[in-house]
Design an enzyme around this catalytic site. Structure first.
Site, mmCIF file in Angstrom:
data_model
loop_
_atom_site.group_PDB
_atom_site.id
_atom_site.type_symbol
_atom_site.label_atom_id
_atom_site.label_comp_id
_atom_site.label_asym_id
_atom_site.label_seq_id
_atom_site.Cartn_x
_atom_site.Cartn_y
_atom_site.Cartn_z
ATOM 1 N N GLY A 55 70.306 64.458 34.858
ATOM 2 C CA GLY A 55 70.097 64.088 33.528
ATOM 3 C C GLY A 55 71.586 63.709 33.166
ATOM 4 O O GLY A 55 70.382 62.289 32.169
ATOM 5 N N THR A 56 72.753 63.015 33.132
ATOM 6 C CA THR A 56 73.208 62.218 33.215
ATOM 7 C C THR A 56 72.794 60.585 33.464
ATOM 8 O O THR A 56 73.234 60.042 32.360
ATOM 9 C CB THR A 56 74.768 62.444 33.822
ATOM 10 O OG1 THR A 56 75.544 63.359 32.313
ATOM 11 C CG2 THR A 56 75.702 60.924 32.967
ATOM 12 N N ASN A 87 71.382 70.645 22.992
ATOM 13 C CA ASN A 87 71.372 71.731 24.034
ATOM 14 C C ASN A 87 72.547 72.366 22.984
ATOM 15 O O ASN A 87 73.007 73.661 24.216
ATOM 16 C CB ASN A 87 72.292 71.016 24.503
ATOM 17 C CG ASN A 87 72.971 69.888 24.473
ATOM 18 O OD1 ASN A 87 72.340 68.501 23.413
ATOM 19 N ND2 ASN A 87 74.348 69.958 24.770
ATOM 20 N N GLN A 129 66.809 69.890 27.967
ATOM 21 C CA GLN A 129 66.977 71.432 27.677
ATOM 22 C C GLN A 129 64.765 72.708 28.034
ATOM 23 O O GLN A 129 65.161 73.176 27.540
ATOM 24 C CB GLN A 129 67.279 71.531 27.168
ATOM 25 C CG GLN A 129 69.280 71.508 26.585
ATOM 26 C CD GLN A 129 69.943 72.918 27.243
ATOM 27 O OE1 GLN A 129 69.440 73.098 27.366
ATOM 28 N NE2 GLN A 129 71.102 71.781 27.576
ATOM 29 N N ALA A 153 66.819 69.683 37.344
ATOM 30 C CA ALA A 153 67.038 70.374 37.361
ATOM 31 C C ALA A 153 67.408 71.711 37.216
ATOM 32 O O ALA A 153 66.506 72.995 37.311
ATOM 33 C CB ALA A 153 66.395 70.302 39.048
ATOM 34 N N HIS A 154 68.962 71.358 37.509
ATOM 35 C CA HIS A 154 69.773 72.575 37.417
ATOM 36 C C HIS A 154 69.826 73.432 35.945
ATOM 37 O O HIS A 154 70.302 74.659 35.640
ATOM 38 C CB HIS A 154 71.344 72.910 37.548
ATOM 39 C CG HIS A 154 72.148 71.882 36.288
ATOM 40 N ND1 HIS A 154 72.276 72.200 35.834
ATOM 41 C CD2 HIS A 154 72.102 69.921 36.446
ATOM 42 C CE1 HIS A 154 73.217 71.624 34.998
ATOM 43 N NE2 HIS A 154 72.403 70.387 34.939
ATOM 44 N N THR A 161 69.134 57.205 49.572
ATOM 45 C CA THR A 161 68.361 57.756 50.641
ATOM 46 C C THR A 161 68.306 59.438 49.354
ATOM 47 O O THR A 161 68.489 59.300 48.355
ATOM 48 C CB THR A 161 69.051 58.311 51.736
ATOM 49 O OG1 THR A 161 69.484 56.805 52.730
ATOM 50 C CG2 THR A 161 68.281 59.234 52.719
ATOM 51 N N CYS A 165 80.092 70.373 28.561
ATOM 52 C CA CYS A 165 80.242 69.423 28.899
ATOM 53 C C CYS A 165 81.337 68.797 28.051
ATOM 54 O O CYS A 165 82.258 68.123 28.044
ATOM 55 C CB CYS A 165 79.568 68.396 29.115
ATOM 56 S SG CYS A 165 77.775 68.205 29.345
HETATM 57 N N1 PLP Z 1 71.325 65.750 28.428
HETATM 58 C C1 PLP Z 1 71.356 67.745 27.784
HETATM 59 C C2 PLP Z 1 71.061 67.642 25.973
HETATM 60 C C3 PLP Z 1 71.961 68.078 28.516
HETATM 61 O O1 PLP Z 1 72.465 69.661 27.730
HETATM 62 C C4 PLP Z 1 73.142 67.568 29.286
HETATM 63 C C5 PLP Z 1 73.409 68.907 30.410
HETATM 64 O O2 PLP Z 1 74.284 69.753 29.659
HETATM 65 C C6 PLP Z 1 72.371 66.507 29.218
HETATM 66 C C7 PLP Z 1 71.818 65.792 29.220
HETATM 67 C C8 PLP Z 1 73.426 66.295 31.725
HETATM 68 O O3 PLP Z 1 72.652 66.247 32.485
HETATM 69 P P1 PLP Z 1 73.173 66.638 33.674
HETATM 70 O O4 PLP Z 1 73.712 67.741 33.839
HETATM 71 O O5 PLP Z 1 71.902 66.867 34.419
HETATM 72 O O6 PLP Z 1 73.545 65.282 34.210
#
Ligand code: PLP
Length: 376
Positions: free
Chosen positions: A66-67, A146, A174, A195-196, A232, A320
């Site tokens: 996501g990041t 989130n 989310q 994915a997580h 890769t 986070c």
């Molecule tokens: N965006 C949202 C709304 C999230 O809840 C999160 C993770 O908590 C992220 C982005 C970041 O995703 P990742 O942990 O895969 O980097």
């Protein structure tokens, strides 16, 4: 009870990954048959994921999660379309992956409008539309929050973006595989996932980039992902993500129904049995697995530690932000005082959580809150 932070890897996903961590280790970019088989597997996965959001396979780019997807969307749109037009719009309640990227863009000369939300966390659409100028190149608003679980009016924001010819990015981290996402119906141009958050492995995700939007390369190197995101391919990660997505996509309607029933039971017990509790976020338009409560006079971090000692994992804001001593920007944006924002906890369910788990959680919260009220 903290499934918005991450989820367990599905057994099926783990099983599907193992051969690719073991003897099927070929680099899919290589030219021999051993490698071509892996290439076929990841391309098959790309088609499956594309179908789930009503996209084409060539619109899916694999990422590290996501990041990266959020960074990709904001930075690539600014780099590709921001030579002369330097305005982007986002909301005050985005994840830091978007907000901190926007701040970086401000340092590079872009102007960013941070749109406010109402007390339930829904974006003010009038403010959003009024803030569009001839220099606006991007609107980035998350599908659901989130922390408080509020689901935004994504299709309406998509229509506004389309009306003014502005690109629309959606952080669906989310929501993908939790509630339906349709990039065509919602007029989405870029969409990030991870994915997580849906029982896949950590460190993998994908971003949808609508065909015809020719963003330049985000990661320079080889020609993987059409040269847009070199490196890769993470074959085991992609295989695990696809398997987890298939699993959750298939049972989505069932999961939603079950989670909403359990979440409503949790909310009902919390507001009626624990003194001083209020629910944050939208009462109806909220993620099926999310509940977020302020408890008067009860510091969220103190309660988190007390529950941890009893084997219950919750969070105060997003995973986070746990180390931050500052009140959550999301809770501030919906109008909570600093004190109320600090007196807040988030409980997020998964399809594996039972009614017994909820009863244990609420009963433990009740007894621990009673201790706090009594001065321990
Ligand atoms: N965006 C949202 C709304 C999230 O809840 C999160 C993770 O908590 C992220 C982005 C970041 O995703 P990742 O942990 O895969 O980097």
């Amino acid at each position: 009870m903290d499934n918005a932070a991450t989820t367990i890897l599905a057994a099926e996903a783990k099983r599907a990954m193992i051969p690719f961590l073991d003897n099927k280790y070929a680099n899919p970019s290589a030219s021999y048959e051993f490698a071509k088989e892996n290439k076929k597997v990841i391309e098959g996965g790309r088609s499956i994921l594309a179908k789930m959001i009503n996209a084409s396979p060539n619109e899916i780019i694999f990422t590290s999660g996501g990041t990266e997807g959020d960074n990709f969307a904001v930075k690539q749109v600014c780099e590709t379309f921001g030579k002369n037009r330097k305005h982007i719009i986002t909301s005050k309640i985005e994840h830091h992956a978007v907000l901190n990227t926007c701040k970086k863009m401000e340092e590079k000369g872009f102007k960013v409008s941070y749109i406010g939300v109402n007390k339930y966390g829904r974006i003010n659409l009038n403010e959003l539309e009024k803030s569009i100028t001839k220099d606006t190149i991007l609107i980035s608003v998350m599908h659901a929050n989130n922390e408080i679980g509020t689901i935004e009016q994504t299709e309406r924001i998509g229509l506004i973006a389309k009306k003014y010819g502005v690109l629309f990015h959606v952080d669906a981290v989310q929501t993908f595989c939790h509630i339906p996402v349709d990039v065509r119906y919602m007029n989405i141009d870029l969409l990030s996932t991870s994915a997580h958050k849906f029982n896949g492995p950590k460190g993998v995700g994908f971003i949808f980039v609508r065909e015809g939007i020719n963003v330049g390369s985000f990661m320079d190197g080889g020609m993987q992902e059409n040269g847009i995101r070199a490196g890769t391919s993470n074959v085991p990660g992609i295989v695990g993500m696809v398997e987890a997505a298939k699993l959750n996509y298939k049972s989505m309607a069932e999961n939603i129904k079950r989670e909403i029933a359990l979440r409503n039971y949790l909310i009902r017990r919390m507001v009626t049995e624990v003194p001083g509790v209020t629910l944050n976020g939208h009462p109806i338009y909220r993620l099926p697995n999310n509940a977020n409560f302020t408890i008067k006079g009860v510091n969220g971090m103190v309660l988190l530690v007390m529950l941890d000692l009893k084997g219950v994992c919750i969070s105060t804001a997003s995973a986070c932000s746990q180390t931050s001593k500052e009140p959550s920007h999301v809770l501030k944006a919906i109008g909570l005082s600093d004190e109320d924002a600090m007196n807040t906890i988030r409980i997020t369910l998964s399809k594996d959580i039972s009614k017994e788990d909820i009863d244990y959680t609420v009963n433990t919260i009740k007894s621990e809150v009673a201790k706090i009220y009594k001065g321990y």
